[in-house]
Design an enzyme around this catalytic site. Structure first.
Site, mmCIF file in Angstrom:
data_model
loop_
_atom_site.group_PDB
_atom_site.id
_atom_site.type_symbol
_atom_site.label_atom_id
_atom_site.label_comp_id
_atom_site.label_asym_id
_atom_site.label_seq_id
_atom_site.Cartn_x
_atom_site.Cartn_y
_atom_site.Cartn_z
ATOM 1 N N SER A 99 51.786 100.252 14.126
ATOM 2 C CA SER A 99 52.573 99.051 13.829
ATOM 3 C C SER A 99 52.604 98.857 12.318
ATOM 4 C CB SER A 99 51.970 97.816 14.512
ATOM 5 O OG SER A 99 52.624 96.640 14.062
ATOM 6 N N VAL A 100 53.719 99.221 11.702
ATOM 7 C CA VAL A 100 53.859 99.062 10.251
ATOM 8 C C VAL A 100 53.814 97.585 9.876
ATOM 9 C CG1 VAL A 100 55.407 99.434 8.292
ATOM 10 C CG2 VAL A 100 55.125 101.221 10.007
ATOM 11 N N ARG A 101 54.325 96.748 10.747
ATOM 12 C CA ARG A 101 54.293 95.308 10.487
ATOM 13 C C ARG A 101 52.858 94.803 10.405
ATOM 14 N NH1 ARG A 101 57.427 91.619 14.713
ATOM 15 N NH2 ARG A 101 55.626 92.204 15.998
ATOM 16 N N PHE A 192 61.647 89.138 -1.742
ATOM 17 C CA PHE A 192 63.104 89.157 -1.629
ATOM 18 C C PHE A 192 63.463 90.239 -0.630
ATOM 19 C CE2 PHE A 192 67.012 91.335 -3.126
ATOM 20 C CZ PHE A 192 67.921 90.314 -2.885
ATOM 21 N N ILE A 212 65.401 102.292 10.416
ATOM 22 C CA ILE A 212 65.980 101.509 9.323
ATOM 23 C C ILE A 212 66.500 100.184 9.870
ATOM 24 C CG2 ILE A 212 67.752 101.455 7.527
ATOM 25 C CD1 ILE A 212 67.632 104.512 7.464
ATOM 26 N N TRP A 221 61.700 90.458 10.264
ATOM 27 C CA TRP A 221 60.472 91.261 10.205
ATOM 28 C C TRP A 221 59.498 90.651 9.203
ATOM 29 C CZ3 TRP A 221 57.794 94.500 6.782
ATOM 30 C CH2 TRP A 221 56.992 95.489 7.342
ATOM 31 N N ASP A 288 63.691 92.950 -9.748
ATOM 32 C CA ASP A 288 64.076 91.874 -8.843
ATOM 33 C C ASP A 288 65.474 91.390 -9.226
ATOM 34 O OD1 ASP A 288 63.341 89.771 -6.791
ATOM 35 O OD2 ASP A 288 63.712 88.485 -8.529
#
Length: 436
Positions: A99-101, A192, A212, A221, A288
């Site tokens: 789980s990358v999250r 951002f 993606i 996410w 940014d």
């Protein structure tokens, strides 16, 4: 807890991983937000530190995260910490389910646990006063003749031109600054979101296994991650803001209805009044779009003419916002539930001796081409060899501890959320039995 402990808690049980945790030398820098000359509260110093994390599995890099930590010192008794999440990316070359999250969230938890004083012990000054440093040190102000005399003296005294005592306190105080601040300080996290096919792994979008996200998915996410951090790591009066440039506030509020934390609002954590000047409210972060627009306003001599409300309207008209994709600015501002007390060890972070070396190591990750698996393998090999041969250290290894639960596996009764039960859809009426 160490970084190893944090990461192993979210990685699959019994699986072996390696990780790279780079940290730059803390640097005295400009204020995050340009101060107004009329402000009564002006920062005394601002310290910037860069973190770069990468995860490896079976000899391949598959995840990286770049974060900046700013500690702003107002005075000895007042400070604040700002965590700017710059980039996160995967390349699709991990052969096990992760789980990358959750990995991203746990790394942010690790950063939140760090005592802000850790970043203030050894700070490279923005400007060094070479006249005040020890005559035993070679500096940018040393003439060739003086440099040769110093080297000759070292060679005569110790048999080497290298100053072995460079890390001693008497020299460190000549080269670096040090500060202190309270451990319990205001903490902000901001980021951002803008969808892209790759952020840190060039050409990784050509890998069909890479997932993606579109603009709305990416915003949700990151929103989930910040929402969980708010509930688990911050006090219950913490500010939470979401701004989608060019989007109707009612539409933005519709995204916030899915959040668990109750105090989410439309807006951003830096805006005080919409009619105040943007230049005195918008933070200047690396790479940014908001900062790039501020610099453009400076070139156009419009810094003192553009209000915050106009800034957001004009920002949406810039090229990077005109791609019909959802972009957003997210931020939270409040105090941690637990007092940050961690001083990372050498196992938690590798601190290169210079910014040049930091960038060189990072380049082994971000400079590869990831259209094939070879790029992920090359990145791992180059990082491993560089650390071993040039820095006499290794990538840190860990074993995952999270048990995988199948989707149809029942949740233990003790962990069932009673609120969720009450929100189940009503059962359909049973069909009447046929008459006989």
């Amino acid at each position: 807890m160490s970084l190893n402990d944090f990461l192993s808690s979210v990685l699959p049980v019994s699986e072996q991983f390696e990780y790279l945790s780079l940290q730059s030398i803390p640097l005295e820098t400009h204020a995050v937000v340009t101060p107004n000359k009329d402000d009564k509260r002006v920062p005394k110093s601002t310290i910037k530190t860069q973190h770069f994390f990468s995860l490896f599995h079976q000899g391949k890099v598959f995840f990286s995260l770049e974060v900046y930590v700013y500690v702003t010192l107002w005075d000895e008794a007042d400070a604040e910490r700002l965590i700017f999440v710059s980039k996160a990316d995967t390349n699709g070359y991990c052969n096990t389910r992760v789980s990358v999250r959750d990995i991203t969230k746990i790394i942010l938890e690790f950063i939140l646990s760090i005592d802000p004083n850790y970043y203030l012990q050894k700070v490279k000054p923005a400007i060094r006063s070479y006249k005040k440093i020890s005559p035993e040190l070679i500096s940018a102000a040393s003439t060739p003749a003086r440099t040769l005399r110093i080297l000759a003296r070292r060679l005569k005294q110790s048999g080497s031109t290298v100053l072995k005592e460079i890390e001693s306190p008497r020299f460190q105080q000549d080269l670096y600054l040090s500060f202190t601040c309270p451990r319990e300080i205001l903490t902000k996290i901001c980021l951002f979101t803008r969808p892209a096919s790759q952020y840190l792994f060039p050409d990784s979008s050509k890998n069909s296994k890479k997932h993606i996200l579109n603009g709305e998915e990416l915003m949700k996410w990151w929103g989930f991650i910040l929402d969980r951090l708010l509930i688990e790591c911050f006090q219950n009066d913490t500010q939470a803001k979401l701004r989608i440039p060019g989007e109707d506030p009612a539409r933005v509020r519709s995204y916030l209805r899915g959040m668990k934390y109750p105090l989410w609002q439309v807006g951003d954590i830096f805006t005080s009044k919409e009619n105040s000047l943007a230049v005195y409210n918008i933070p200047l972060f690396p790479d940014d779009p908001k900062a790039r627009f501020i610099h453009q306003l400076a070139e156009e001599d419009r810094l003192l003419k553009v209000s915050l409300s106009s800034f957001w309207i004009e920002l949406q008209e810039r090229q990077e916002f005109k791609l019909s994709v959802t972009s957003s600015v997210m931020g939270i501002s409040g105090y941690s539930l637990a007092t940050p007390s961690l001083f990372p060890s050498s196992a938690d972070v590798i601190v290169p001796k210079s910014r040049k070396q930091f960038r060189a190591i990072k380049k082994y990750i971000t400079g590869e081409e990831y259209d094939t698996e070879e790029g992920a393998i090359e990145a791992f090999t180059n990082i491993r060899d560089f650390l071993l041969l040039r820095m006499a250290t290794n990538l840190q290894s860990l074993t995952g501890k999270r048990e995988h639960r199948e989707r149809n596996q029942p949740v233990p009764a003790s962990n069932i959320n009673t609120l969720a039960i009450t929100m189940l859809k009503p059962r359909k009426k049973a069909k009447a039995l046929p008459k006989t």
